[in-house]
Write an enzyme that holds these catalytic residues in place. Structure first.
Site, short mmCIF file in Angstrom:
data_model
loop_
_atom_site.label_atom_id
_atom_site.label_comp_id
_atom_site.label_asym_id
_atom_site.label_seq_id
_atom_site.Cartn_x
_atom_site.Cartn_y
_atom_site.Cartn_z
N LYS A 1 -11.39 -5.23 -5.25
CA LYS A 1 -12.69 -5.39 -4.57
C LYS A 1 -13.86 -4.80 -5.35
CE LYS A 1 -10.93 -5.07 0.19
NZ LYS A 1 -9.57 -4.54 -0.04
N THR B 1 -21.35 -4.26 -14.82
CA THR B 1 -20.14 -3.46 -14.58
C THR B 1 -19.05 -4.32 -13.93
OG1 THR B 1 -21.56 -1.54 -14.30
CG2 THR B 1 -19.30 -1.32 -13.52
N ASP C 1 -20.42 -3.49 -7.74
CA ASP C 1 -21.25 -2.66 -8.61
C ASP C 1 -22.36 -3.56 -9.18
OD1 ASP C 1 -22.09 -0.60 -10.44
OD2 ASP C 1 -20.07 0.22 -10.34
N ILE C 2 -23.09 -3.07 -10.16
CA ILE C 2 -24.11 -3.92 -10.77
C ILE C 2 -23.42 -5.03 -11.57
CG2 ILE C 2 -25.88 -2.11 -10.84
CD1 ILE C 2 -25.22 -1.76 -13.84
N GLY D 1 0.37 -6.12 5.70
CA GLY D 1 0.85 -4.84 5.17
C GLY D 1 1.73 -4.12 6.16
N ASP E 1 0.85 -1.20 0.00
CA ASP E 1 0.00 0.00 0.00
C ASP E 1 0.89 1.25 0.00
OD1 ASP E 1 -2.41 -1.44 -0.05
OD2 ASP E 1 -2.30 -1.77 2.10
N THR F 1 -12.18 -6.86 7.55
CA THR F 1 -11.57 -7.16 8.86
C THR F 1 -11.47 -5.95 9.80
OG1 THR F 1 -9.39 -6.86 7.87
CG2 THR F 1 -10.22 -9.11 8.01
O1 LIG Z 1 -9.23 -7.64 0.46
C1 LIG Z 1 -8.31 -7.29 1.21
O2 LIG Z 1 -7.15 -7.48 0.90
C2 LIG Z 1 -8.67 -6.80 2.56
C3 LIG Z 1 -9.90 -7.22 3.06
C4 LIG Z 1 -10.20 -7.03 4.42
O3 LIG Z 1 -11.25 -7.45 4.91
N1 LIG Z 1 -9.31 -6.37 5.20
C5 LIG Z 1 -8.12 -5.90 4.72
O4 LIG Z 1 -7.35 -5.33 5.50
N2 LIG Z 1 -7.81 -6.06 3.38
C6 LIG Z 1 -6.55 -5.48 2.84
O5 LIG Z 1 -5.44 -6.13 3.45
C7 LIG Z 1 -4.39 -5.20 3.72
C8 LIG Z 1 -4.06 -5.26 5.20
O6 LIG Z 1 -3.01 -4.40 5.46
P1 LIG Z 1 -2.47 -4.11 6.93
O7 LIG Z 1 -3.66 -3.82 7.80
O8 LIG Z 1 -1.58 -2.94 6.76
O9 LIG Z 1 -1.76 -5.37 7.37
C9 LIG Z 1 -4.87 -3.84 3.26
O10 LIG Z 1 -4.26 -3.57 2.01
C10 LIG Z 1 -6.38 -3.97 3.09
O11 LIG Z 1 -6.86 -3.23 1.99
#
Ligand SMILES: O=C(O)c1cc(=O)[nH]c(=O)n1[C@@H]1O[C@H](COP(=O)(O)O)[C@@H](O)[C@H]1O
Length: 246
Positions: free
Chosen positions: A68, A75, A71-72, A222, A17, A125
């Protein structure tokens, strides 16, 4: 230092990210052979005009394209058609698109002979039980809601789902070991505060060791790596923890 099992490297996606290509590339170079799989999400896909995916493929890394789609049906299908052409290891849509969209997209993946895994996001999450009851006024708790969405996903041809590691074991018990669980919300003990919580937006969390013990197929990590003072050291500690649990 404990030993790192090579199999541990097949269990972790590092979430890149970043708001620019150079920083993302720098981290990939730093982590070198320690990490072979990366997640490209909304921020880095947009900030690099998608170039980060090409760079990772050139480096021989596996890519989880995390856009992620929600949408409809038409799309989402058209977006997925483009995602399929990126030849990524996996990509995702929201399960809350509903069964028709999931079914049509999974047919699209099959018809195009794509090798990409199609994954459905269940309940993000960062959301807690309180958030869920506020939003949906449902009698289901978070775990039941995740299980319900996962069941709909499986019944409509999806390869697996994104959930918290807290829910992975139950999903595997109900939907089979081959149904893939992809789990963010992973927090090593060394990143937690005195109350055992994470000082960021993640809510439903587990350590890498416990996540593996709960049959998670792929951990998504991340900030514990990307924001660490020493990302390589942090990645190695997490790989060691995964190795101990395998
Ligand atoms: O689909 C995802 O990757 C995702 C789904 C979810 O429910 N929770 C979630 O944290 N993520 C992604 O997983 C990564 C977690 O990153 P950290 O929280 O920095 O470890 C982020 O890039 C979120 O966008």
């Amino acid at each position: 230092m404990n030993k790192i099992n090579e199999k541990a490297k097949e269990k972790i996606f590092v979430a890149l990210d970043f708001d620019n290509l150079e920083d993302a590339k720098k981290l990939v170079e730093q982590l070198g052979d320690n990490i072979s799989m990366y997640k490209v999400g909304l921020e880095s896909y947009l900030s690099t005009d998608g170039k980060l995916v090409d760079y990772l493929h050139e480096k021989g890394k596996k890519v989880f394209l995390d856009l992620k789609f929600h949408d409809i049906t038409n799309t989402v299908k058209m977006a997925c058609k483009n995602a399929i052409q990126k030849n990524v290891f996996m990509f995702n849509i929201h399960c809350s698109n509903g069964s028709k969209t999931m079914r049509e997209v999974s047919n699209l993946v099959k018809e195009s002979d794509s090798k990409s895994l199609l994954i459905g996001v269940t309940v993000l999450t960062n959301l807690s039980g309180d958030d869920i009851s506020e939003m949906f006024k449902s009698s289901l708790n978070v775990e039941e809601m995740v299980l319900n969405l996962a069941t709909i996903a499986k019944n409509n041809g999806m390869h697996g789902i994104v959930c918290s590691p807290l829910e992975s074991k139950k999903i595997k018990e109900k939907l089979g070991q081959n149904f893939v669980t992809v789990c963010p919300g992973v927090r090593p003990a060394f990143t937690l505060n005195a109350q055992g919580k994470s000082d960021d937006d993640q809510n439903r969390i587990m350590t890498p060791f416990d996540a593996i013990k709960n049959n998670v197929d792929f951990l998504v990590v991340g900030r514990p790596i990307t924001k660490a003072e020493n990302p390589v050291e942090s990645a190695k500690l997490i790989l060691e923890e995964i190795s101990q649990a395998l």
